[in-house]
Write a protein that holds these residues in place. Structure first.
Motif, mmCIF file in Angstrom:
data_model
loop_
_atom_site.group_PDB
_atom_site.id
_atom_site.type_symbol
_atom_site.label_atom_id
_atom_site.label_comp_id
_atom_site.label_asym_id
_atom_site.label_seq_id
_atom_site.Cartn_x
_atom_site.Cartn_y
_atom_site.Cartn_z
ATOM 1 N N LEU A 131 -22.439 6.733 9.643
ATOM 2 C CA LEU A 131 -23.241 5.507 9.646
ATOM 3 C C LEU A 131 -22.536 4.325 8.988
ATOM 4 N N VAL A 132 -21.795 4.569 7.910
ATOM 5 C CA VAL A 132 -21.152 3.465 7.183
ATOM 6 C C VAL A 132 -20.170 2.689 8.067
ATOM 7 N N PRO A 133 -19.237 3.352 8.770
ATOM 8 C CA PRO A 133 -18.340 2.586 9.647
ATOM 9 C C PRO A 133 -19.085 1.821 10.743
ATOM 10 N N GLU A 134 -20.189 2.395 11.233
ATOM 11 C CA GLU A 134 -20.978 1.696 12.252
ATOM 12 C C GLU A 134 -21.540 0.390 11.690
ATOM 13 N N ILE A 135 -22.076 0.451 10.484
ATOM 14 C CA ILE A 135 -22.655 -0.745 9.863
ATOM 15 C C ILE A 135 -21.579 -1.788 9.600
ATOM 16 N N ILE A 136 -20.433 -1.356 9.087
ATOM 17 C CA ILE A 136 -19.343 -2.291 8.799
ATOM 18 C C ILE A 136 -18.897 -2.999 10.070
ATOM 19 N N GLN A 137 -18.832 -2.259 11.161
ATOM 20 C CA GLN A 137 -18.426 -2.863 12.427
ATOM 21 C C GLN A 137 -19.500 -3.802 12.965
ATOM 22 N N GLU A 138 -20.753 -3.382 12.910
ATOM 23 C CA GLU A 138 -21.846 -4.207 13.425
ATOM 24 C C GLU A 138 -22.014 -5.494 12.627
#
Length: 291
Positions: free
Chosen positions: A167-174
């Motif tokens: 989830l963390v990389p997804e949030i950083i990208q979004e």
């Protein structure tokens, strides 16, 4: 009756769960709003606050009564959830590597100060992680639908790490946070580290003070102080006078660039001056318009 998704969108950000026509509103600033994250924590994390090891693993009664509100609506509960999840999110931040590419933040979170912007960012991510849980198999609706008497199993340390690590990389990208993370990391200061000594702090200080340079580092201030103590003249010459004496004439410039006469040089200089004046006037006008 509106479905859950539509009801959530129309209720000013509150978490709303529905079942058989019943509507339960859980404001996002309440302790119960963090139950999805709490029930995902591994037992090793919850053991840091042993009293919560006895908290019911069946959310049925927790969500339908106020019997356990005293355990949820307090700073200890929030501290447990926030600290554990923020620490876990920190593990999946990536920072620029001096040799190129990215790597995990070196050292442990305890070696950095609480004011380090990346440490604060891990806490700022918590509401976004909670929202991600709603679409990642850990929603409040699923929590509410757990039958009476059914206990939720503990996630293992590895399972929880895999969840947060996804989830963390997804949030950083979004959120397009990586450029911000890069700038924070590339502009660290001594205040970003814990007061206690550590290898990461030592490495930073070496780069900060260039103490690994093979050449001895000196400063003008130190040289001036040493000269004063030893009665040595340490006047730094003003090189502007030498520069002014070496200015070329228009004729010399014409000969150097291949112009037949110095008049062409003069026209070129005037054109550059006019362009500069136009630029300054335009920028000054923009400045005036800001008032």
């Amino acid at each position: 009756m509106k479905d859950v998704k539509e009801q959530k969108q129309n209720d000013n950000g509150e978490i709303i769960e529905m079942k058989q026509g019943q509507v339960i509103k859980i404001p996002k600033n309440s302790g119960k709003a963090w139950l999805t994250l709490f029930y995902s924590l591994p037992q090793e994390f919850v053991s840091k606050r042993p009293v919560y090891l006895n908290f019911p693993r069946c959310p049925y009664e927790v969500l339908r009564t106020d019997k356990y509100d005293s355990m949820i609506n307090n700073d200890t509960f929030l501290e447990l959830v926030w600290d554990c999840v923020a620490w876990s999110a920190w593990q999946y931040f990536e920072v620029p590597y001096q040799k190129g590419g990215y790597r995990e933040i070196p050292g442990s979170a305890a070696q950095y100060s609480g004011d380090f912007p990346l440490w604060r960012l891990s806490y700022s991510m918590l509401p976004l992680l909670r929202d991600k849980f709603e679409v990642s198999g850990f929603s409040f609706q699923q929590l509410y639908n757990v039958p009476e008497g059914t206990e939720l199993p503990w996630l293992t340390y590895q399972q929880f790490g895999n969840l947060i690590g996804t989830l963390v990389p997804e949030i950083i990208q979004e959120q397009n946070w990586q450029p911000m993370i890069d700038e924070i990391w590339n502009n660290r200061t001594i205040e970003d580290f814990d007061k206690r000594g550590s290898q990461v702090k030592l490495d930073f200080m070496r780069s900060w003070e260039h103490s690994r340079s093979r050449k001895k580092a000196v400063s003008i201030e130190q040289l001036a102080e040493d000269a004063e103590e030893n009665s040595i003249d340490f006047d730094i010459p003003d090189t502007r006078s030498a520069f002014e004496n070496s200015v070329l004439s228009e004729l010399q410039i014409a000969e150097a660039v291949g112009y037949k006469t110095h008049g062409a040089v003069l026209k070129r200089i005037r054109h550059i001056a006019d362009c500069y004046e136009d630029f300054i006037s335009e920028e000054y006008q923009k400045y005036l318009e800001t008032f």
